[in-house]
Write a protein that holds these residues in place. Structure first.
Motif, PDB file in Angstrom:
ATOM      1  N   LEU A  34      57.025  57.858 -99.112  1.00 54.87           N
ATOM      2  CA  LEU A  34      58.203  58.478 -98.915  1.00 54.87           C
ATOM      3  C   LEU A  34      58.656  58.948 -97.405  1.00 54.87           C
ATOM      4  CD1 LEU A  34      60.562  59.672-100.804  1.00 54.87           C
ATOM      5  CD2 LEU A  34      59.347  61.835-100.483  1.00 54.87           C
ATOM      6  N   GLU A  35      57.961  59.400 -96.771  1.00 54.29           N
ATOM      7  CA  GLU A  35      58.243  59.771 -95.425  1.00 54.29           C
ATOM      8  C   GLU A  35      58.877  58.443 -94.565  1.00 54.29           C
ATOM      9  OE1 GLU A  35      55.120  63.405 -94.542  1.00 54.29           O
ATOM     10  OE2 GLU A  35      54.427  61.125 -94.253  1.00 54.29           O
ATOM     11  N   GLU A  36      58.027  57.262 -94.676  1.00 52.87           N
ATOM     12  CA  GLU A  36      58.296  56.003 -94.011  1.00 52.87           C
ATOM     13  C   GLU A  36      59.949  55.619 -94.914  1.00 52.87           C
ATOM     14  OE1 GLU A  36      55.136  53.709 -95.057  1.00 52.87           O
ATOM     15  OE2 GLU A  36      53.933  54.367 -93.408  1.00 52.87           O
ATOM     16  N   LYS A  45      62.668  57.792 -86.594  1.00 50.24           N
ATOM     17  CA  LYS A  45      61.132  57.244 -86.340  1.00 50.24           C
ATOM     18  C   LYS A  45      60.219  57.946 -87.147  1.00 50.24           C
ATOM     19  CE  LYS A  45      61.591  55.966 -81.395  1.00 50.24           C
ATOM     20  NZ  LYS A  45      61.296  56.409 -79.920  1.00 50.24           N
ATOM     21  N   GLN A  46      60.421  59.184 -87.470  1.00 52.11           N
ATOM     22  CA  GLN A  46      59.275  59.767 -88.240  1.00 52.11           C
ATOM     23  C   GLN A  46      59.898  60.766 -89.273  1.00 52.11           C
ATOM     24  OE1 GLN A  46      55.455  61.052 -86.774  1.00 52.11           O
ATOM     25  NE2 GLN A  46      56.273  60.506 -84.552  1.00 52.11           N
ATOM     26  N   GLY A  47      58.988  60.706 -90.476  1.00 50.92           N
ATOM     27  CA  GLY A  47      59.415  61.974 -91.342  1.00 50.92           C
ATOM     28  C   GLY A  47      58.300  62.579 -91.869  1.00 50.92           C
ATOM     29  N   ILE A  48      58.436  63.847 -92.040  1.00 53.53           N
ATOM     30  CA  ILE A  48      57.354  64.846 -92.332  1.00 53.53           C
ATOM     31  C   ILE A  48      57.688  65.568 -93.407  1.00 53.53           C
ATOM     32  CG2 ILE A  48      55.834  66.499 -91.366  1.00 53.53           C
ATOM     33  CD1 ILE A  48      57.995  64.957 -88.760  1.00 53.53           C
ATOM     34  N   GLY A  49      57.061  65.388 -94.460  1.00 56.61           N
ATOM     35  CA  GLY A  49      57.274  65.897 -95.957  1.00 56.61           C
ATOM     36  C   GLY A  49      56.622  67.198 -95.846  1.00 56.61           C
ATOM     37  N   MET A 189      61.985  67.658 -96.255  1.00 56.15           N
ATOM     38  CA  MET A 189      61.398  66.681 -95.333  1.00 56.15           C
ATOM     39  C   MET A 189      62.087  67.181 -93.815  1.00 56.15           C
ATOM     40  SD  MET A 189      61.040  62.438 -95.285  1.00 56.15           S
ATOM     41  CE  MET A 189      60.099  62.484 -96.661  1.00 56.15           C
ATOM     42  N   VAL A 190      61.580  66.776 -92.772  1.00 53.78           N
ATOM     43  CA  VAL A 190      61.855  66.890 -91.589  1.00 53.78           C
ATOM     44  C   VAL A 190      62.085  65.531 -90.917  1.00 53.78           C
ATOM     45  CG1 VAL A 190      61.663  67.734 -89.046  1.00 53.78           C
ATOM     46  CG2 VAL A 190      61.012  69.234 -91.204  1.00 53.78           C
ATOM     47  N   LEU A 191      63.020  65.193 -90.222  1.00 54.57           N
ATOM     48  CA  LEU A 191      63.042  63.937 -89.521  1.00 54.57           C
ATOM     49  C   LEU A 191      63.530  64.130 -88.118  1.00 54.57           C
ATOM     50  CD1 LEU A 191      66.028  62.150 -91.854  1.00 54.57           C
ATOM     51  CD2 LEU A 191      63.192  61.963 -91.909  1.00 54.57           C
ATOM     52  N   THR A 192      62.417  63.179 -87.288  1.00 55.01           N
ATOM     53  CA  THR A 192      62.776  63.277 -85.679  1.00 55.01           C
ATOM     54  C   THR A 192      62.373  62.183 -85.092  1.00 55.01           C
ATOM     55  OG1 THR A 192      61.899  64.670 -84.016  1.00 55.01           O
ATOM     56  CG2 THR A 192      60.364  64.383 -85.527  1.00 55.01           C
ATOM     57  N   ASN A 193      63.072  61.971 -83.969  1.00 52.54           N
ATOM     58  CA  ASN A 193      62.406  60.854 -83.081  1.00 52.54           C
ATOM     59  C   ASN A 193      61.597  61.268 -82.139  1.00 52.54           C
ATOM     60  OD1 ASN A 193      63.981  58.598 -84.181  1.00 52.54           O
ATOM     61  ND2 ASN A 193      65.883  59.669 -83.432  1.00 52.54           N
TER      62      ASN A 193
END
Length: 367
Positions: A34-36, A45-49, A189-193
């Motif tokens: 899911l993060e992907e 670039k990244q997701g952190i559940g 979720m947090v999204l960040t590059n």
């Protein structure tokens, strides 16, 4: 949500069974996939559940270095979690009034609120309408501020063709059951590059420990569980289809309202505004009218459920009284709180039902 869940009942049961049989319930393959999926969808670039959208905000602020004595500029017209997360870090929320058309933070008013203590800007993409991000990012760059996007209601929304969540240092997503992509409980979720921010959030969500029982920093328990991730993966297959349907419903509302001269903008109600730069995902279809409470009661009597998001602005909440704000400090936000009304909006809503809602509103203003 009942209609949607009923349609997906077999698929949901199947994903539940798979998780139960796996015996893995926290931060497993479903969370990773899911993060992907969400990070790829948002071109980040990244997701952190994490456990919920509120924690996404809180952990983002911490990971961006916000803490005691800092100030974070945000909107007073939002859900409590936005300002609450700032306060939880020990920082001070500094409010800026909203734009009268979009109900989002007015970027033109931000610069005058910047002080030596300002650490970040936290714009909220309210109701699914993107904030004017060019202006926000330009100010942030000039003053070397962090930007944390609150996209709890705006997954899939776009500013000038670019997905919200891909502008700031982080983006915060909520998967609360009523969201456009909703779990069966709390999830976020947090999204960040930024790889350093990503690693810090991963650390913060598990009590600050990379290795079990070895705690490097003071974190918390904010893990996304496998059951929620599996449900979200099941629903994600239909997400863009649901978003398109929301936009169709919004257009149907618009078209029907615009045919009625008695309720066009500037007369009795103000319709939601979709700027030319925006791709609005209509988490809510919200109108504004000075007769809000009477209209709400009329619709209730006619079997139409509506909701007020949000009746009290942040600067007038009792918990924030020590900040020293008062009535009249942010007149546009205060007017919105007294006048906005969110009409039924979900992908399974039929055109006939939309027509009934509009006709009920016409009947009210025709009295």
């Amino acid at each position: 949500m009942h209609r949607q869940n009923k349609t997906l009942k077999k698929e949901i049961k199947k994903c539940f069974s798979q998780v139960v049989e796996s015996g893995n319930f926290v931060l497993g393959d479903n969370v990773r996939i899911l993060e992907e999926q969400i990070s790829y969808f948002c071109n980040v670039k990244q997701g952190i559940g994490v456990a919920n959208g509120s924690d996404a905000l809180y952990l983002s602020l911490l990971a961006c270095g916000v803490g005691n004595g800092d100030e974070v500029i945000t909107t007073p017209f939002t859900f409590f979690a936005t300002a609450g997360a700032i306060t939880r870090t020990g920082a001070k929320p500094v409010f800026v009034d909203i734009d009268a058309k979009t109900w989002n933070i007015d970027a033109n008013l931000i610069e005058e609120k910047i002080t030596t203590r300002t650490k970040a800007i936290l714009p909220v993409h309210l109701y699914g309408c993107p904030v004017e991000m060019d202006a926000i990012m330009e100010i942030a760059k000039r003053y070397q501020l962090k930007v944390i996007e609150d996209a709890a209601q705006a997954l899939g929304a776009e500013f000038k063709g670019q997905k919200v969540g891909s502008f700031g240092d982080t983006c915060c997503i909520s998967f609360f059951p009523t969201k456009n992509l909703g779990a069966f409980g709390d999830a976020g979720m947090v999204l960040t590059n930024n790889p350093d921010i990503a690693e810090r959030i991963k650390l913060l969500r598990v009590h600050g420990a990379k290795k079990k029982y070895c705690h490097e920093i003071l974190g918390c328990n904010s893990r996304l569980d496998e059951l929620q991730a599996a449900i979200l993966r099941t629903k994600y297959k239909y997400f863009e289809q649901w978003t398109n349907r929301r936009r169709q419903i919004a257009k149907k509302y618009h078209d029907l309202f615009q045919k009625q001269s008695i309720i066009v903008d500037g007369v009795n109600i103000k319709l939601p505004h979709e700027p030319t730069y925006a791709y609005h995902v209509y988490h809510q279809y919200t109108i504004q009218t000075k007769q809000r409470d009477q209209l709400k009661e009329h619709l209730k009597q006619n079997g139409v459920e509506t909701t007020v998001y949000y009746p009290i602005p942040m600067h007038l909440q009792e918990v924030f009284a020590p900040l020293g704000y008062g009535d009249g400090d942010f007149p546009i936000a205060e007017a919105a709180c007294n006048e906005v009304l969110s009409l039924p909006m979900f992908p399974e809503l039929t055109d006939k039902e939309v027509g009934y809602v509009v006709q009920s509103i016409i009947d009210f203003f025709s009295k």
